[in-house]
Design an enzyme around this catalytic site. Structure first.
Site, PDB file in Angstrom:
ATOM      1  N   GLU A 123       0.803  -1.220   0.000  1.00 36.40           N
ATOM      2  CA  GLU A 123       0.000   0.000   0.000  1.00 36.40           C
ATOM      3  C   GLU A 123       0.841   1.277   0.000  1.00 36.40           C
ATOM      4  O   GLU A 123       0.802   2.047   0.979  1.00 36.40           O
ATOM      5  CB  GLU A 123      -0.966  -0.009   1.193  1.00 36.40           C
ATOM      6  CG  GLU A 123      -1.909  -1.201   1.203  1.00 36.40           C
ATOM      7  CD  GLU A 123      -2.921  -1.163   2.343  1.00 36.40           C
ATOM      8  OE1 GLU A 123      -2.807  -0.292   3.216  1.00 36.40           O
ATOM      9  OE2 GLU A 123      -3.838  -2.012   2.347  1.00 36.40           O
TER      10      GLU A 123
ATOM     11  N   GLU B 104      -5.539  -8.501   0.502  1.00 38.33           N
ATOM     12  CA  GLU B 104      -6.233  -8.152   1.756  1.00 38.33           C
ATOM     13  C   GLU B 104      -7.691  -7.853   1.458  1.00 38.33           C
ATOM     14  O   GLU B 104      -8.003  -7.111   0.525  1.00 38.33           O
ATOM     15  CB  GLU B 104      -5.662  -6.900   2.430  1.00 38.33           C
ATOM     16  CG  GLU B 104      -4.348  -7.078   3.103  1.00 38.33           C
ATOM     17  CD  GLU B 104      -3.854  -5.788   3.769  1.00 38.33           C
ATOM     18  OE1 GLU B 104      -4.675  -4.945   4.186  1.00 38.33           O
ATOM     19  OE2 GLU B 104      -2.629  -5.628   3.843  1.00 38.33           O
TER      20      GLU B 104
END
Ligand code: IFM
Length: 471
Positions: free
Chosen positions: A193, A377
Site C-alpha cells: 500500500e 487483503e
C-alpha cells in the site's frame, strides 16, 4: 487506511442466525472459488503482530517513534507487545495450518534484519528463516512483503521516503533478504500500500512519520515506487523461482449526483487513490489529472526512473475495503459525502462489495498489461466478544461471503484473479486505531494472548475441507 477516528457512523449488523449463515457461507456450485488452484489464505504484517520491539537487535522503526507520541494512536497503544507473535509464532503457524488455510502473507520488519550500516542482523534473519521453513513444512504458500510501513527510524532521520537514497537502501535490503530467504518464499511483494505510506505518512500525517504536505506525498510516492522498481531485478536475480509483485490498496469513488462536476470529483478520487500508483507501474507515467487535483506537486523524476518503476510484474496484489461517495468541492477537487443508512463496519467504512468487482473489471480495460491478481487483503473490523468460548462474527461472515462473490464475478468477467487473503489472520495493532478495531478471523485477548477461533474462520475451514474433498 484511516478515516477520522472521531467520526460517528452507523454499524448495521445483518440479522442472520448462526444456522442460516453456516448453510449459506459456502459459495454456489458454479463459483470459480471451488477451483482448487484458487489460493485462499490469510495475511498479517510485522509491526501489527510481532511485538518484541527491543529484542535480538531490532532497531526502532518509525512506528515505534510515532506511536510513542501522545495523541497519535487511539488509547496510546503501541506495537511493543502486539500479538507477541515473535515468541508465539510456532503456535500461530499451527493455528493457521489447522484452519486449512493454504497461503500466508506476512511481512518482514526491516529494522529487525539489518543494522544502520546495512549489515545483516543474524538473530532477526533467523526468526524469519524458522518461520518460513515451518510454513513450507506445513505446505503453506508463502507471500512475503518486504515493506509494510515499518521503516527503520535511522532512515527517517535522514529524510525517510523524501530522500531518494532510501530507495537504494531498500534495494540493498531486498538483496539481503532474497539471498537469505531464497527457496522459502513463493511470492515477494516489494511494498504494501504505497498510497498509505505516501499519503497518510507524508500527505496528511495520520500515519508515521506524521508529515502533512501534498508535495511531500508525491515525492515520497516517487521514491517508494523507485524502491520497488530497483528491488524487482534484484529479487529476480537472487530468487528466480519466486513471483515478484507489489500490493496496492484501491478505493472506489462514486459520484454523489449525476452532475458533471460530481462525476469529475469521483474520477479524481480514483486518480489519487488508484491511478497515482497503477499508472506509473503499468503505463510508466503519472496521471496528469493528479496534478490538477494537487497543483504544483509534481515530484522530481530523474531520467530512467519511469522505466525502472514500470518493469513487468508477475502479479499485482490488490487490497480492498470500502467505497467513498464524493461530490465536487467547488474548486478542482472532491469532498467526501458519507451516505446515510448504509451498512458500515467498526471502522465506519461502508460495506460495498460491488466496488471490488467494478474496480477489477475497470482495471482490466484500462491496463492492457494488467498482471495476474491476488486479493492480498480484504476483511472488516468488528467489536467481537468472546462468549462461552465462541465468537459469533456474523457481520464478517456476511462481508466475506459477499466480497468473495464479487471476486467470482470479476473472474467470470475475465479478470485473472488467482487467490484471496483474509485480512487478517488475527486481531492486531490497527495503526492509528490501536487494538480497539478487530480485523482478525481469530480473536486475540491482549491481556492473556489467548487466541479464539471466530465463527468466520470455522466456516472458511469448512469450505476449504469441502473443496479439498471434492474429486
Ligand atoms: O491493518 C491494515 C493493513 O496493515 C493494511 N491494509 C489495511 C488494513 C486495515 O486497515
Amino acid at each position: 487506511m484511516a478515516n477520522d477516528a472521531s467520526a460517528v457512523f452507523d454499524t448495521l449488523s445483518p440479522a442472520v442466525s448462526r444456522g442460516s449463515l453456516a448453510d449459506s457461507f459456502t459459495p454456489p456450485a458454479d463459483s470459480t472459488l471451488w477451483r482448487k488452484n484458487f489460493l485462499l489464505g490469510a495475511a498479517t504484517a510485522s509491526y501489527q503482530i510481532e511485538g518484541a520491539v527491543n529484542e535480538d537487535g531490532r532497531l526502532p522503526s518509525i512506528w515505534d517513534t510515532f506511536s510513542a507520541i501522545p495523541g497519535k494512536v487511539l488509547a496510546g497503544d503501541t506495537g511493543a507487545v502486539a500479538c507477541d507473535h515473535y515468541h508465539r509464532w510456532e503456535a500461530d503457524v499451527e493455528m493457521l495450518a489447522s484452519l486449512g488455510l493454504e497461503g500466508y502473507r506476512l511481512s518482514i520488519a526491516w529494522p529487525r534484519v539489518m543494522d544502520a550500516a546495512g549489515a545483516p542482523n543474524r538473530k532477526g534473519l533467523d526468526f524469519y528463516k524458522r518461520l518460513l521453513n515451518r510454513l513450507k513444512e506445513k505446505g503453506i504458500t508463502t507471500f512475503v512483503t518486504l515493506y509494510h510501513w515499518d521503516l527503520p527510524q535511522h532512515l527517517e532521520d535522514r529524510g525517510g521516503w523524501l530522500n531518494r537514497d532510501t530507495a537504494y537502501r531498500f534495494a540493498d535490503y531486498a538483496d539481503l533478504m532474497s539471498r537469505e530467504l531464497a527457496g522459502t518464499v513463493d511470492a515477494w511483494a516489494t511494498l504494501n500500500e504505497p498510497w498509505c505510506s505516501a499519503y497518510l505518512g507524508y500527505g496528511n500525517g495520520h500515519h508515521a512519520p506524521g508529515l502533512a504536505n501534498d508535495r511531500f506525498a508525491t515525492q515520497a510516492m516517487h521514491h517508494l515506487l523507485l524502491a520497488h522498481g530497483l528491488a524487482v531485478p534484484v529479487l529476480r536475480a537472487n530468487d528466480p523461482a519466486s513471483q515478484k509483485g507489489i500490493v496496492a490498496n484501491i478505493g472506489r469513488g462514486t459520484p454523489n449526483s449525476d452532475s458533471a462536476a460530481d462525476q469529475r470529483a469521483a474520477h479524481l478520487f480514483e486518480v489519487q487513490h488508484n491511478a497515482w500508483i497503477l499508472d506509473p507501474l503499468l503505463k510508466g507515467s503519472y496521471p496528469q489529472d493528479l496534478f490538477e487535483l494537487w497543483p504544483g506537486t509534481e515530484p522530481l523524476v530523474l531520467d530512467g526512473d519511469m522505466q525502472t518503476i514500470s518493469a513487468p510484474l508477475d502479479f499485482l496484489g490488490i487490497n480492498y475495503y470500502f467505497r467513498t461517495n464524493v461530490a465536487s468541492d467547488g474548486a478542482h477537487g472532491f469532498r467526501d459525502v458519507p451516505l446515510e443508512g448504509v451498512e458500515r463496519t467498526q471502522m465506519g467504512w461502508e460495506v460495498y462489495p460491488d466496488g471490488l468487482r467494478d474496480l477489477l473489471t475497470g482495471f482490466k480495460k484500462t491496463y492492457r498489461n494488467l498482471p495476474p491478481i491476488y486479493i492480498t487483503e480484504n476483511g472488516m473490523a468488528s467489536d467481537d466478544q468472546v462468549t462461552d468460548g465462541h465468537v459469533e462474527d456474523t457481520q464478517r461472515i456476511s462481508f466475506l461471503k459477499r466480497h468473495l462473490a464479487a471476486v467470482d464475478q470479476a473472474i467470470k468477467a475475465g479478470v485473472d484473479i488467482r487467490g484471496y487473503f483474509l485480512w487478517s489472520l488475527m486481531d492486531n495493532f490497527e495503526w492509528a486505531f490501536g487494538y480497539e478495531r478487530r480485523f482478525g478471523v481469530v480473536h486475540v485477548d491482549y491481556s492473556t494472548q489467548k487466541r479464539t477461533i471466530k465463527r468466520s474462520a470455522e466456516l472458511v475451514e469448512k469450505f476449504l475441507k469441502e473443496r479439498k474433498a471434492r474429486a
